[in-house]
Design a protein around this motif. Structure first.
Motif, PDB file in Angstrom:
ATOM      1  N   HIS A   1       0.814  -1.211   0.000  1.00 16.60           N
ATOM      2  CA  HIS A   1       0.000   0.000   0.000  1.00 16.60           C
ATOM      3  C   HIS A   1       0.851   1.265   0.000  1.00 16.60           C
ATOM      4  O   HIS A   1       0.335   2.358   0.057  1.00 16.60           O
ATOM      5  CB  HIS A   1      -0.934  -0.009   1.210  1.00 16.60           C
ATOM      6  N   MET A   2       2.170   1.105  -0.043  1.00 16.94           N
ATOM      7  CA  MET A   2       3.054   2.272  -0.093  1.00 16.94           C
ATOM      8  C   MET A   2       3.719   2.346  -1.456  1.00 16.94           C
ATOM      9  O   MET A   2       4.024   1.320  -2.061  1.00 16.94           O
ATOM     10  CB  MET A   2       4.169   2.130   0.949  1.00 16.94           C
ATOM     11  N   THR A   3       3.997   3.576  -1.909  1.00 20.37           N
ATOM     12  CA  THR A   3       4.718   3.735  -3.174  1.00 20.37           C
ATOM     13  C   THR A   3       6.167   3.298  -2.979  1.00 20.37           C
ATOM     14  O   THR A   3       6.630   3.092  -1.864  1.00 20.37           O
ATOM     15  CB  THR A   3       4.739   5.212  -3.623  1.00 20.37           C
TER      16      THR A   3
ATOM     17  N   PHE B   1       9.821   5.607 -11.556  1.00 19.82           N
ATOM     18  CA  PHE B   1       9.432   4.586 -10.583  1.00 19.82           C
ATOM     19  C   PHE B   1       9.014   5.102  -9.207  1.00 19.82           C
ATOM     20  O   PHE B   1       8.351   4.404  -8.458  1.00 19.82           O
ATOM     21  CB  PHE B   1      10.580   3.576 -10.407  1.00 19.82           C
ATOM     22  N   ARG B   2       9.400   6.313  -8.872  1.00 20.35           N
ATOM     23  CA  ARG B   2       9.176   6.871  -7.533  1.00 20.35           C
ATOM     24  C   ARG B   2       7.755   6.648  -7.029  1.00 20.35           C
ATOM     25  O   ARG B   2       7.545   6.193  -5.906  1.00 20.35           O
ATOM     26  CB  ARG B   2       9.487   8.367  -7.617  1.00 20.35           C
ATOM     27  N   ASP B   3       6.767   6.957  -7.858  1.00 18.64           N
ATOM     28  CA  ASP B   3       5.383   6.982  -7.377  1.00 18.64           C
ATOM     29  C   ASP B   3       4.580   5.730  -7.730  1.00 18.64           C
ATOM     30  O   ASP B   3       3.375   5.689  -7.557  1.00 18.64           O
ATOM     31  CB  ASP B   3       4.677   8.224  -7.937  1.00 18.64           C
ATOM     32  N   ARG B   4       5.270   4.715  -8.206  1.00 22.06           N
ATOM     33  CA  ARG B   4       4.538   3.480  -8.498  1.00 22.06           C
ATOM     34  C   ARG B   4       4.334   2.659  -7.233  1.00 22.06           C
ATOM     35  O   ARG B   4       5.064   2.804  -6.264  1.00 22.06           O
ATOM     36  CB  ARG B   4       5.331   2.644  -9.482  1.00 22.06           C
ATOM     37  N   TYR B   5       3.352   1.783  -7.296  1.00 20.90           N
ATOM     38  CA  TYR B   5       3.154   0.822  -6.209  1.00 20.90           C
ATOM     39  C   TYR B   5       3.862  -0.489  -6.580  1.00 20.90           C
ATOM     40  O   TYR B   5       4.019  -0.786  -7.770  1.00 20.90           O
ATOM     41  CB  TYR B   5       1.660   0.599  -5.976  1.00 20.90           C
TER      42      TYR B   5
ATOM     43  N   GLN C   1      12.701  -6.449  -6.493  1.00 20.61           N
ATOM     44  CA  GLN C   1      13.906  -6.822  -5.738  1.00 20.61           C
ATOM     45  C   GLN C   1      14.860  -5.644  -5.632  1.00 20.61           C
ATOM     46  O   GLN C   1      15.478  -5.421  -4.609  1.00 20.61           O
ATOM     47  CB  GLN C   1      14.641  -7.972  -6.399  1.00 20.61           C
ATOM     48  N   ARG C   2      14.977  -4.894  -6.728  1.00 21.08           N
ATOM     49  CA  ARG C   2      15.866  -3.729  -6.707  1.00 21.08           C
ATOM     50  C   ARG C   2      15.407  -2.723  -5.665  1.00 21.08           C
ATOM     51  O   ARG C   2      16.216  -2.167  -4.928  1.00 21.08           O
ATOM     52  CB  ARG C   2      15.883  -3.052  -8.082  1.00 21.08           C
ATOM     53  N   VAL C   3      14.088  -2.503  -5.624  1.00 25.20           N
ATOM     54  CA  VAL C   3      13.560  -1.564  -4.630  1.00 25.20           C
ATOM     55  C   VAL C   3      13.815  -2.110  -3.218  1.00 25.20           C
ATOM     56  O   VAL C   3      14.161  -1.361  -2.300  1.00 25.20           O
ATOM     57  CB  VAL C   3      12.054  -1.299  -4.859  1.00 25.20           C
TER      58      VAL C   3
END
Ligand SMILES: Nc1ncnc2c1ncn2[C@@H]1O[C@H](COP(=O)(O)OP(=O)(O)OP(=O)(O)O)[C@@H](O)[C@H]1O
Ligand SMILES: [Mg+2]
Length: 424
Positions: A107-109, A146-150, A160-162
């Motif tokens: 539920h978090m970006t 990618f910052r604001d994606r879920y 995995q990178r995130v």
């Protein structure tokens, strides 16, 4: 209460030593410990891999280091400080943790996930924002995109990178990773491994990394701990030493067949000659591309996309069939390697693409050169040759021993123990 130093420029924390001393975990209701009396010293900045059969206590050992699981006995020291009785929540803010399937909060970006620990540490919001950008960049994801994606809007490899970015966000000296690349396909896994190796060369964290996969262990580890039941250490040594000198049958079983070829995992693309190859841009006019093909002296060129990344292999005949557009011509590049990839990855990529070479890429996937199949085969031959030599030496040693024994028997000599008995 803000931690001290949060408003200062972020110092890069390098790794801290980890010492485990007689670490034991007995789960309630089980008759024997899941982890029994493990002692291990890990140097600052070292990457240590825990490998062993399922259920041998790898995850339990790892989770005791950041006290997600409370030990029943033994001590843990990090950077010389005994953290066995430290507040576990506080402890975990100084230890990055990445797990299989990334463990991101759905539920978090992406940005919120990465910002989690820095926020807990009450970093000022501007610094948190900068840090998120820096981390995304570090793991090769474009922040704007990618910052604001879920998490559900990312591929497995991107998740995995995130996960790794989040684990590194607060710049912890210690990073614990539990099969972090277990849930992605083999090609993505290779790339994530390469990324981790590159990151580690920059960051010098102390990493404890759990895996089932011995090839992964060889590739990433400075040292590998092969564990048996209850995390008893079967062998704790460098990949080279374990491959060439397994301590016993259990370890040999883990190394598996083809130890020589596994040593392909120890040689990196950066260790072999990377050569230039003729390239063209995807937007170049076809007649220019044709001219390049003619002047190149090869019957193929590599087409790069708008961002300089390998896109297609294009042969002379393809131009004729292109009918004015590259979209229908040539063969897509399926796989590339970075300089941190192993020769084994490179060999696999060459076989996948079936072009006799593999493109080498740098940051953001940009083309840097190629490694050809001859170069790779030379390395394989060298390894096999070294293996044969070793086998011959071992054989010669054995024969020498036998000869000495026969000689001793003929002389009528007996080991000291025999003589003792004779006298009794
Ligand atoms: N919460 C728990 N309660 C009781 N027993 C547990 C618990 N967690 C793990 N165990 C047991 O402890 C042993 C070690 O488990 P652990 O998860 O550490 O193994 P592992 O080496 O990580 O295995 P895998 O490779 O399958 O992940 C296993 O026998 C497991 O059943
Ligand atoms: Mg596990």
């Amino acid at each position: 209460m803000p931690e001290s130093g949060t408003t200062e420029a972020a110092p890069r924390s390098v790794g801290a030593t980890i010492e485990l001393e007689g670490l034991t975990k007995r789960y309630p209701g089980s008759d024997r410990p899941a982890v029994d009396n493990v002692s291990m010293e890990i140097a600052a900045g070292e990457t240590v891999i825990l490998v062993g059969p399922s259920g041998c206590g790898k995850s339990t050992t790892l989770k005791m280091i950041n006290r997600l699981i409370e030990p029943t006995g033994g001590r843990i020291r990090i950077g010389g400080e005994d953290v066995t009785d430290m507040d576990p929540v506080k402890l975990r803010r100084t230890i990055g943790y990445a797990i299989q399937a990334s463990g991101l909060f759905p539920h978090m970006t992406v940005a919120q996930n990465i910002a989690l620990v820095p926020k807990m540490l009450r970093w000022p919001s501007a610094r948190v924002r900068d840090r998120v950008e820096e981390m995304l960049d570090l793991v090769g994801l474009d922040p704007g995109e990618f910052r604001d994606r879920y998490p559900r809007q990312l591929s497995g490899g991107q998740q995995q990178r995130v996960g790794v970015a989040r684990a590194l966000a607060a710049d912890p000296p210690v990073l614990l990773m539990d099969e972090p690349f277990g849930a992605v396909d083999p090609i993505t896994r290779d790339h994530l491994q390469d990324e981790l190796i590159r990151l580690q060369r920059e960051l010098h964290k102390t990493i404890v990394f759990v895996t089932h996969d011995f090839d992964e262990a060889i590739k990433i580890g400075d040292r590998i701990a092969v564990l048996r039941e209850q995390s008893h250490i079967a062998q704790f040594d460098t990949p080279e030493a374990i491959l060439t000198n397994p301590a016993d049958d259990f370890v040999s079983g883990f190394v598996g067949a083809g130890a020589a070829l596994k040593r392909l995992n120890l040689t990196r693309v950066r260790d072999v000659p990377i050569t230039d190859y003729p390239t063209v841009g995807v937007d170049d006019p076809l007649d220019e591309i044709s001219a390049r093909l003619r002047s190149a002296g090869t019957d193929e060129v590599l087409v790069l996309d708008k961002r300089g990344r390998p896109y297609k292999w294009l042969r002379r005949g393809d131009i004729v069939r292109a009918q004015g557009s590259l979209a229908r011509a040539g063969v897509l590049v399926h796989d590339t390697v970075t300089r941190d990839a192993t020769l084994r990855d490179a060999l696999e990529a060459v076989l996948t693409d079936n072009t006799g070479r593999v493109a080498v890429t740098g940051r953001r996937g940009a083309y840097e050169g190629v490694v050809d199949v001859e170069t790779l085969m030379n390395s394989v031959h060298e390894l096999l040759e070294a293996d044969r030599l070793e086998a011959r030496e071992a054989q010669a040693g054995l024969e020498e021993q036998r000869a000495a024994q026969t000689h001793a028997e003929q002389e009528g000599a007996h080991p000291p123990g025999d003589r003792g008995e004779a006298q009794a």
